[in-house]
Enzyme design. Structure first.
Site, mmCIF file in Angstrom:
data_model
loop_
_atom_site.group_PDB
_atom_site.id
_atom_site.type_symbol
_atom_site.label_atom_id
_atom_site.label_comp_id
_atom_site.label_asym_id
_atom_site.label_seq_id
_atom_site.Cartn_x
_atom_site.Cartn_y
_atom_site.Cartn_z
ATOM 1 N N LYS A 162 0.168 4.240 -0.331
ATOM 2 C CA LYS A 162 -0.474 5.427 0.246
ATOM 3 C C LYS A 162 -0.228 6.648 -0.652
ATOM 4 O O LYS A 162 -0.185 6.500 -1.867
ATOM 5 C CB LYS A 162 0.015 5.653 1.679
ATOM 6 C CG LYS A 162 -0.074 4.386 2.534
ATOM 7 C CD LYS A 162 0.087 4.629 3.991
ATOM 8 C CE LYS A 162 0.118 3.297 4.727
ATOM 9 N NZ LYS A 162 0.060 3.440 6.160
ATOM 10 N N GLY B 290 2.027 1.818 10.823
ATOM 11 C CA GLY B 290 2.971 2.927 10.717
ATOM 12 C C GLY B 290 3.620 3.302 12.031
ATOM 13 O O GLY B 290 4.247 4.356 12.148
ATOM 14 N N SER C 24 3.068 -2.632 10.324
ATOM 15 C CA SER C 24 4.524 -2.651 10.533
ATOM 16 C C SER C 24 5.146 -4.004 10.190
ATOM 17 O O SER C 24 6.089 -4.444 10.840
ATOM 18 C CB SER C 24 4.869 -2.232 11.961
ATOM 19 O OG SER C 24 4.394 -0.920 12.223
ATOM 20 N N HIS D 22 -9.450 1.074 4.467
ATOM 21 C CA HIS D 22 -8.199 1.221 5.220
ATOM 22 C C HIS D 22 -8.446 2.126 6.432
ATOM 23 O O HIS D 22 -9.243 3.065 6.362
ATOM 24 C CB HIS D 22 -7.106 1.804 4.322
ATOM 25 C CG HIS D 22 -5.756 1.752 4.950
ATOM 26 N ND1 HIS D 22 -5.328 2.693 5.852
ATOM 27 C CD2 HIS D 22 -4.760 0.849 4.828
ATOM 28 C CE1 HIS D 22 -4.108 2.375 6.252
ATOM 29 N NE2 HIS D 22 -3.739 1.256 5.651
ATOM 30 N N ASN E 3 0.878 -1.177 0.000
ATOM 31 C CA ASN E 3 0.000 0.000 0.000
ATOM 32 C C ASN E 3 0.912 1.222 0.000
ATOM 33 O O ASN E 3 1.480 1.568 1.029
ATOM 34 C CB ASN E 3 -0.887 -0.025 1.259
ATOM 35 C CG ASN E 3 -1.705 1.246 1.408
ATOM 36 O OD1 ASN E 3 -1.809 2.043 0.480
ATOM 37 N ND2 ASN E 3 -2.280 1.437 2.585
ATOM 38 N N GLU F 137 -6.841 4.476 7.626
ATOM 39 C CA GLU F 137 -6.624 5.913 7.395
ATOM 40 C C GLU F 137 -7.848 6.542 6.737
ATOM 41 O O GLU F 137 -8.170 7.709 6.998
ATOM 42 C CB GLU F 137 -5.353 6.113 6.556
ATOM 43 C CG GLU F 137 -4.103 5.866 7.402
ATOM 44 C CD GLU F 137 -2.897 5.368 6.643
ATOM 45 O OE1 GLU F 137 -2.871 5.482 5.407
ATOM 46 O OE2 GLU F 137 -1.973 4.835 7.283
ATOM 47 N N GLU G 240 -5.785 -5.442 10.179
ATOM 48 C CA GLU G 240 -4.785 -4.429 10.502
ATOM 49 C C GLU G 240 -5.135 -3.759 11.832
ATOM 50 O O GLU G 240 -5.964 -2.832 11.869
ATOM 51 C CB GLU G 240 -4.744 -3.367 9.401
ATOM 52 C CG GLU G 240 -4.389 -3.915 8.048
ATOM 53 C CD GLU G 240 -3.700 -2.873 7.181
ATOM 54 O OE1 GLU G 240 -2.586 -3.145 6.733
ATOM 55 O OE2 GLU G 240 -4.262 -1.793 6.982
HETATM 56 C C1 PEP Z 1 -0.895 -0.135 5.973
HETATM 57 O O1 PEP Z 1 -0.925 1.045 5.712
HETATM 58 O O2 PEP Z 1 -1.774 -0.891 5.535
HETATM 59 C C2 PEP Z 1 0.204 -0.627 6.798
HETATM 60 C C3 PEP Z 1 0.146 -1.846 7.262
HETATM 61 O O3 PEP Z 1 1.228 0.244 7.037
HETATM 62 P P1 PEP Z 1 2.646 -0.098 7.754
HETATM 63 O O4 PEP Z 1 3.147 -1.357 7.135
HETATM 64 O O5 PEP Z 1 3.514 1.082 7.448
HETATM 65 O O6 PEP Z 1 2.358 -0.272 9.205
#
Ligand code: PEP
Length: 248
Positions: free
Chosen positions: A11, A172, A212, A94, A9, A96, A166
């Site tokens: 972003k 993040g 992460s 997501h 992703n 976000e 998630e």
């Molecule tokens: C994400 O944005 O779906 C995500 C898992 O981000 P990160 O790997 O940076 O935690």
């Protein structure tokens, strides 16, 4: 029997030139992957990335889709538009988007139904906030989010759905759910799907972990029986780092 799927992703990162370069760098590094490989780029990058990955094992994805076929929805993109631009996958719901753009379980459901009915593969994100985990509500939250997201789909439609678990507190932040925490919660999601669509559909659907995930923790997470892949944010922005995850 479930083929793993690792999706990046990106972003709001990478101009078209940068995106084409990253895709180019990625191709030789992931060409022998045993899993499905997807990159979900910003929409402005589709035209630059699509010809670069043509004929490779890398698939293109979007990061959102509107639920209407067309109309007065300034700034939005329909499922047919994404398909025409070469997308096979789309991330929906997501955290976000839930946090910053008013995404609700209802709109996640509308987008998921629109995407799947139009022939896209939906990567539907669910996950609890830190307070919700600490309060003991994780299982209730992820079960509710999953069932809401999949309402009005059939068991057959689920062939074109991937769930991404998630935990919001792990996105993040550098914090990762432990292998066991991720496995247990993904098991809860699978049970919710079994209640909604039956055991067979639940056994077939792929459920990723996201939060992460990187080259250092991918092996442990992927060795868990319920975890079928990853949705990767930060570590998908560098070819070498994403390849480390893909080639777990
Ligand atoms: C994400 O944005 O779906 C995500 C898992 O981000 P990160 O790997 O940076 O935690």
């Amino acid at each position: 029997m479930r083929k793993p799927i690792i999706a990046g992703n990106w972003k709001m990162n990478k101009t078209p030139d940068e995106a084409a370069q990253l895709a180019k760098d990625l191709i030789p590094l992931v060409k022998d992957a045993k899993c499905d490989v997807v990159i979900c780029t910003p929409a402005v990058d589709f035209a630059a990335v699509k010809p670069v990955i043509e004929g490779t094992n890398i698939k293109l994805g979007a990061q959102n889709v509107h639920f209407a076929e067309k109309g007065a929805y300034t700034g939005e993109l329909s499922a047919d538009m994404l398909k025409a631009a070469g997308c096979e996958y789309v991330i929906i719901g997501h955290s976000e988007r839930r946090q910053y753009f008013g995404e609700t379980d209802k709109t996640v459901n509308l987008r998921t139904v629109a995407a799947v009915k139009a022939g896209l593969k939906a990567i539907v994100c669910v996950g609890e906030l830190k307070d919700e985990r600490e309060g003991g509500y994780t299982n209730a939250i992820v079960s509710y989010q999953t069932k809401m997201a999949l309402t009005n789909l059939t068991a057959e439609d689920l062939d074109n759905v991937v769930i991404a678990y998630e935990p919001v507190w792990a996105i993040g932040t550098g914090l990762t759910a432990t292998d066991e925490q991720a496995n247990e919660t993904i098991g809860v999601i699978r049970k919710a799907i079994a209640e909604q669509f039956g055991e067979e559909a639940a056994a077939k659907i792929r459920i990723q972990y996201g939060g992460s995930m990187n080259g250092g923790n991918v092996k442990g997470l992927m060795s868990q029986p319920e975890i079928d892949g990853g949705l990767i944010g930060g570590a998908s922005l560098t070819a070498e780092k994403f390849a480390q995850v893909v080639n777990f």
